[in-house]
Design a protein around this motif. Sequence first.
Motif, mmCIF file in Angstrom:
data_model
loop_
_atom_site.group_PDB
_atom_site.id
_atom_site.type_symbol
_atom_site.label_atom_id
_atom_site.label_comp_id
_atom_site.label_asym_id
_atom_site.label_seq_id
_atom_site.Cartn_x
_atom_site.Cartn_y
_atom_site.Cartn_z
ATOM 1 N N GLY A 1 0.722 -1.267 0.098
ATOM 2 C CA GLY A 1 -0.179 0.234 0.139
ATOM 3 C C GLY A 1 0.847 1.191 0.043
ATOM 4 N N GLY A 2 0.136 2.275 0.343
ATOM 5 C CA GLY A 2 0.925 3.584 0.521
ATOM 6 C C GLY A 2 0.693 4.596 -0.711
ATOM 7 N N ILE A 3 1.515 5.633 -0.863
ATOM 8 C CA ILE A 3 1.243 6.873 -1.665
ATOM 9 C C ILE A 3 1.985 6.780 -2.956
ATOM 10 C CG2 ILE A 3 1.235 9.253 -1.950
ATOM 11 C CD1 ILE A 3 -0.467 8.020 0.404
ATOM 12 N N SER A 4 1.244 6.697 -4.257
ATOM 13 C CA SER A 4 1.906 7.015 -5.390
ATOM 14 C C SER A 4 2.084 8.318 -5.628
ATOM 15 C CB SER A 4 1.085 6.368 -6.662
ATOM 16 O OG SER A 4 1.522 6.621 -7.688
ATOM 17 N N LEU A 5 3.451 9.022 -5.815
ATOM 18 C CA LEU A 5 3.999 10.211 -6.051
ATOM 19 C C LEU A 5 4.066 10.557 -7.568
ATOM 20 C CD1 LEU A 5 4.832 13.006 -4.853
ATOM 21 C CD2 LEU A 5 6.951 12.014 -4.204
ATOM 22 N N ASP A 6 2.946 11.239 -8.152
ATOM 23 C CA ASP A 6 2.938 11.553 -9.364
ATOM 24 C C ASP A 6 3.997 12.789 -9.840
ATOM 25 O OD1 ASP A 6 2.226 12.176 -12.200
ATOM 26 O OD2 ASP A 6 0.684 10.808 -12.226
ATOM 27 N N LEU A 7 4.993 12.666 -10.530
ATOM 28 C CA LEU A 7 5.590 13.616 -10.851
ATOM 29 C C LEU A 7 5.709 14.182 -12.392
ATOM 30 C CD1 LEU A 7 8.895 11.989 -9.570
ATOM 31 C CD2 LEU A 7 7.715 13.659 -8.288
ATOM 32 N N SER A 8 4.300 14.068 -13.098
ATOM 33 C CA SER A 8 4.071 14.262 -14.346
ATOM 34 C C SER A 8 4.045 15.873 -14.427
ATOM 35 C CB SER A 8 2.903 13.595 -14.901
ATOM 36 O OG SER A 8 1.882 13.759 -14.027
ATOM 37 N N GLN A 9 3.350 16.490 -13.451
ATOM 38 C CA GLN A 9 3.222 17.839 -13.243
ATOM 39 C C GLN A 9 4.625 18.724 -13.222
ATOM 40 O OE1 GLN A 9 -0.295 19.004 -10.737
ATOM 41 N NE2 GLN A 9 -1.372 17.412 -11.999
ATOM 42 N N MET A 10 5.590 18.082 -12.802
ATOM 43 C CA MET A 10 7.039 18.666 -12.656
ATOM 44 C C MET A 10 7.701 18.445 -14.109
ATOM 45 S SD MET A 10 8.263 17.429 -8.774
ATOM 46 C CE MET A 10 9.830 18.353 -9.013
ATOM 47 N N ASN A 11 7.086 19.083 -15.099
ATOM 48 C CA ASN A 11 7.626 19.140 -16.526
ATOM 49 C C ASN A 11 8.099 20.201 -17.141
ATOM 50 O OD1 ASN A 11 5.079 20.636 -16.604
ATOM 51 N ND2 ASN A 11 4.177 19.530 -18.020
ATOM 52 N N GLN A 12 8.921 20.887 -16.295
ATOM 53 C CA GLN A 12 9.627 22.126 -16.809
ATOM 54 C C GLN A 12 11.037 21.796 -17.344
ATOM 55 O OE1 GLN A 12 8.141 25.007 -17.127
ATOM 56 N NE2 GLN A 12 6.205 23.897 -16.508
ATOM 57 N N ILE A 13 11.357 22.355 -18.535
ATOM 58 C CA ILE A 13 12.756 22.652 -19.064
ATOM 59 C C ILE A 13 13.433 23.814 -18.313
ATOM 60 C CG2 ILE A 13 14.247 22.728 -21.028
ATOM 61 C CD1 ILE A 13 12.033 21.214 -22.592
ATOM 62 N N VAL A 14 14.378 23.312 -17.385
ATOM 63 C CA VAL A 14 14.817 24.388 -16.593
ATOM 64 C C VAL A 14 15.650 25.351 -17.373
ATOM 65 C CG1 VAL A 14 16.193 24.745 -14.423
ATOM 66 C CG2 VAL A 14 14.293 23.039 -14.469
ATOM 67 N N ALA A 15 16.855 24.753 -18.040
ATOM 68 C CA ALA A 15 17.833 25.239 -18.777
ATOM 69 C C ALA A 15 18.580 24.581 -19.960
ATOM 70 C CB ALA A 15 18.896 25.792 -18.036
#
Length: 473
Positions: free
Chosen positions: A98-112
């Motif tokens: 069980g536990g938490i799925s940490l969805d990182l799809s919204q961290m989608n920036q090209i920083v540099a």
Amino acid sequence: MSLPGMQLELTRNEEGISKTIALLTERFGERCQTSMSLREQHGHTTSWLSNQPPDAVVFAQSTEEVCEIVKLCARLRVPLIPFGSGSSLEGHLNAPYGGISLDLSQMNQIVAIHAEDLDCVVQPGVTRKQLNAYLRDTGLFFPIDPGADATIGGMAATRASGTNAVLYGTMKDMVLALSVVMPDGSLVKTGSRAKKSSAGYDLTRLMVGSEGTLGIITEITLKLKGIPEAISGGIASFDSISDCCNTVIEAVQYGIPIARIELLDALTVQSVNAYSQLCLPESPLLLVEFHGSEASVREQAERFGEIAAENSLKKFEWTTDPEERSRLWAARHDAYWAGLGLAPERTGLSTDVCVPISRLADCVTATHEDIEKNGLIGPLVGHVGDGNFHVLVLTDMSDAADIAKTEAFVERLNYRAIEMGGTCTGEHGVGQGKMKYLPTEHGAGVDVMAAIKRSLDPLNIMNPGKIIALDTK
């Protein structure tokens, strides 16, 4: 049903999970979801292993939020499973405790983008297609191409590679540095933008391929490559699988700088023709691509054709037309879905191994014979320039005997590759599905891996039940 590598004795922290979901909902509102459909989607996608969904999915939008979420889960001893695009194949996304799925799809920036230094910095939710579209006007590209439009964070976590690996390497060769949130919520930078370093342990390489079991990647510094002046591609068809493999071996040994070289067996070609509406010769086939100058790609293609002719070549065609090449490679990338179309009522198990190039013909031939001998439906494809190939076994999941036959074949395939000096996985990763093969492949090295896991993640909250089996009680 018991499948290879799965843990059956599961321990859940019910009280901690309940408190965590309540606190995450209070903090993130609608970015914390508990609907069953979303949870099942985040449990797994293309794996045939039983779905073990998380108890909630939370969408992070910054490194600071990831640190906050990890600290909360560490305090309440709740498992965290990082999620990118869901394209993994070995149960990496399942939540056995069980536990938490940490969805990182919204961290989608090209920083540099540092074009002059041939590198860039991106967040983990950036996909490879998104990055290459952004880079198009710079004359640069990111060459790692696993087929699926995977996220860069997921590709780093699973040490992905793909069709370009024979020339450009894999993710371990392209990642310069990472920002990683550790199991206690602290943030670690594993390197710099320098092209080489001798400063301390190579933490970047430790994290690349760790499958979320040691930390959560929140930023990636990548090497980039210049777009080639010219690209040519072609097909070479043969009478037998062994002729294909021997052509690959000789081309690599002669030092021809092939960018891509893919093997499709006759069954795969048949499925690809039907799915992508092509007219490729339905015999074992190599799909080849060359990068360089106009003169060099012509020379490479001609030399490759000469080598192929010495191995009972039936047909060789090559082209520099971008549309024609794109059509061929799109068909190759759709080979998984094309293969499923051979028996739509069955479930596909996709597995991969990798062997030294000198053993490629032996391993592929033996595997093909194994498929035929046991009456399996198993189209075979491979990134054979580096000895890596895949089999998609189509299985009747309502038939216990067929399931057992498939499991036995997968086991023989993995041990066959290891016995030939290879590995149980060239690019799919371990997850749950390949865990049982690690002791044979790595011996006492598995104990070292377990020691690293225990040291960095003593509470075993980071994607537990993957790669290394630890007691969570």
